[in-house]
Write a protein that holds these residues in place. Sequence first.
Motif, PDB file in Angstrom:
ATOM      1  N   ASN A   5       0.830  -1.200   0.000  1.00  0.00           N
ATOM      2  CA  ASN A   5       0.000   0.000   0.000  1.00  0.00           C
ATOM      3  C   ASN A   5       0.867   1.254   0.000  1.00  0.00           C
ATOM      4  O   ASN A   5       0.585   2.235  -0.691  1.00  0.00           O
ATOM      5  N   ALA A   6       1.946   1.206   0.799  1.00  0.00           N
ATOM      6  CA  ALA A   6       2.859   2.359   0.858  1.00  0.00           C
ATOM      7  C   ALA A   6       3.561   2.547  -0.475  1.00  0.00           C
ATOM      8  O   ALA A   6       3.727   3.683  -0.942  1.00  0.00           O
ATOM      9  N   SER A   8       2.416   1.607  -3.434  1.00  0.00           N
ATOM     10  CA  SER A   8       1.417   2.114  -4.373  1.00  0.00           C
ATOM     11  C   SER A   8       1.194   3.606  -4.170  1.00  0.00           C
ATOM     12  O   SER A   8       1.048   4.362  -5.141  1.00  0.00           O
ATOM     13  N   SER A   9       1.220   4.032  -2.911  1.00  0.00           N
ATOM     14  CA  SER A   9       1.069   5.453  -2.614  1.00  0.00           C
ATOM     15  C   SER A   9       2.235   6.261  -3.165  1.00  0.00           C
ATOM     16  O   SER A   9       2.040   7.345  -3.728  1.00  0.00           O
ATOM     17  N   GLU A  10       3.449   5.732  -3.021  1.00  0.00           N
ATOM     18  CA  GLU A  10       4.629   6.443  -3.522  1.00  0.00           C
ATOM     19  C   GLU A  10       4.596   6.557  -5.043  1.00  0.00           C
ATOM     20  O   GLU A  10       4.916   7.611  -5.602  1.00  0.00           O
ATOM     21  N   GLY A  12       1.931   6.556  -6.852  1.00  0.00           N
ATOM     22  CA  GLY A  12       0.886   7.520  -7.159  1.00  0.00           C
ATOM     23  C   GLY A  12       1.360   8.952  -7.012  1.00  0.00           C
ATOM     24  O   GLY A  12       1.021   9.820  -7.824  1.00  0.00           O
ATOM     25  N   LYS A  13       2.166   9.207  -5.971  1.00  0.00           N
ATOM     26  CA  LYS A  13       2.718  10.549  -5.779  1.00  0.00           C
ATOM     27  C   LYS A  13       3.617  10.946  -6.946  1.00  0.00           C
ATOM     28  O   LYS A  13       3.608  12.090  -7.404  1.00  0.00           O
ATOM     29  N   GLU A  85       8.784  16.325   0.356  1.00  0.00           N
ATOM     30  CA  GLU A  85       7.743  16.012   1.336  1.00  0.00           C
ATOM     31  C   GLU A  85       8.065  16.610   2.698  1.00  0.00           C
ATOM     32  O   GLU A  85       7.168  17.001   3.443  1.00  0.00           O
ATOM     33  N   THR A  93       1.434  12.966   6.454  1.00  0.00           N
ATOM     34  CA  THR A  93       0.295  12.186   5.963  1.00  0.00           C
ATOM     35  C   THR A  93       0.691  10.744   5.704  1.00  0.00           C
ATOM     36  O   THR A  93      -0.054   9.819   6.015  1.00  0.00           O
ATOM     37  N   ALA A  94       1.877  10.571   5.132  1.00  0.00           N
ATOM     38  CA  ALA A  94       2.367   9.210   4.873  1.00  0.00           C
ATOM     39  C   ALA A  94       2.571   8.453   6.179  1.00  0.00           C
ATOM     40  O   ALA A  94       2.255   7.258   6.275  1.00  0.00           O
ATOM     41  N   ALA A  97      -0.816   7.379   7.518  1.00  0.00           N
ATOM     42  CA  ALA A  97      -1.373   6.249   6.772  1.00  0.00           C
ATOM     43  C   ALA A  97      -0.608   4.962   7.059  1.00  0.00           C
ATOM     44  O   ALA A  97      -1.186   3.873   7.108  1.00  0.00           O
ATOM     45  N   THR A  98       0.722   5.095   7.241  1.00  0.00           N
ATOM     46  CA  THR A  98       1.579   3.945   7.537  1.00  0.00           C
ATOM     47  C   THR A  98       2.437   4.316   8.742  1.00  0.00           C
ATOM     48  O   THR A  98       3.506   4.924   8.583  1.00  0.00           O
TER      49      THR A  98
END
Length: 269
Positions: A5-6, A8-10, A12-13, A85, A93-94, A97-98
């Motif tokens: 998930n982390a 995928s988030s990276e 996406g960023k 960031e 925020t990251a 979330a994690t």
Amino acid sequence: MSFFNALSSEVGKIVSTRLWWVLAIILFGYVALAAAAIGFFLSISPEEAGLPIPDDFLAPLVYGMTTATGYVFPIIFGALSITAEVRHRTLATAFLATPHRAVVLAAKAVAGLLVGAFYGVVGLLGSVGVGAPVLAASGQQTLLDDGDTWLLLGRIVLAMALWGLVGVGLGVLIPSQIGSIITILAFTQFVEPILRTAAAFADWLGEIGRFLPGAAGDALVGASFFTVFSGAGAGPAPLEWWQGGLVLAAYAVLFGAIGAVTTWRRDLT
């Protein structure tokens, strides 16, 4: 699943901003111009260049311009993936979330590797896509039918991926955006080239110089102006390709590890 998930988030960023493709376009143009210029100049007047370049090394030298001139791009991107960031306070925020910061750092490291490899492919589109036609038009061998050349291209992609990882490590170690960029540019464009040039004239400096980041990257790829000089007997022989890869990876791990136990653990304000 938290790591994926982390990650995928990276990813996406990365794709949600313009930085990755702007740097890719600049990288392509920069490498393509350098490959065309070097390929043409050394094909037309190798004697005037004063470099002891064997005929079968000219093509690898041209293709190696991807890392020789473009390796700073994945470093800068990797560093900015952290420092941007920190500067804009979005890292909080990251972490929300994690909660496990090590997972976030690991995801950023993998993302840095992926972007670095992507930049390696983009660079090769410039160095091979433009350099090979220039070599062919000048009557030189392109060596694209040689398996060793394709191994070289693979090592170039690997080297660019590791440079991206080094950039992430530097971003963790030096979270200041201005500080990290100045450090990267000062070391890659001035400090290390001076040290490596001086190393050709002193054996003890040469032994140390082999383990500098740029020297390790060149050893991994196996084609650069510095390896030409080394092959001509100017200074100690470079590391083996796999040794260069390990040294480059060690720098990334070292920078990231020091940063992880210092700046990465600080409270965000």
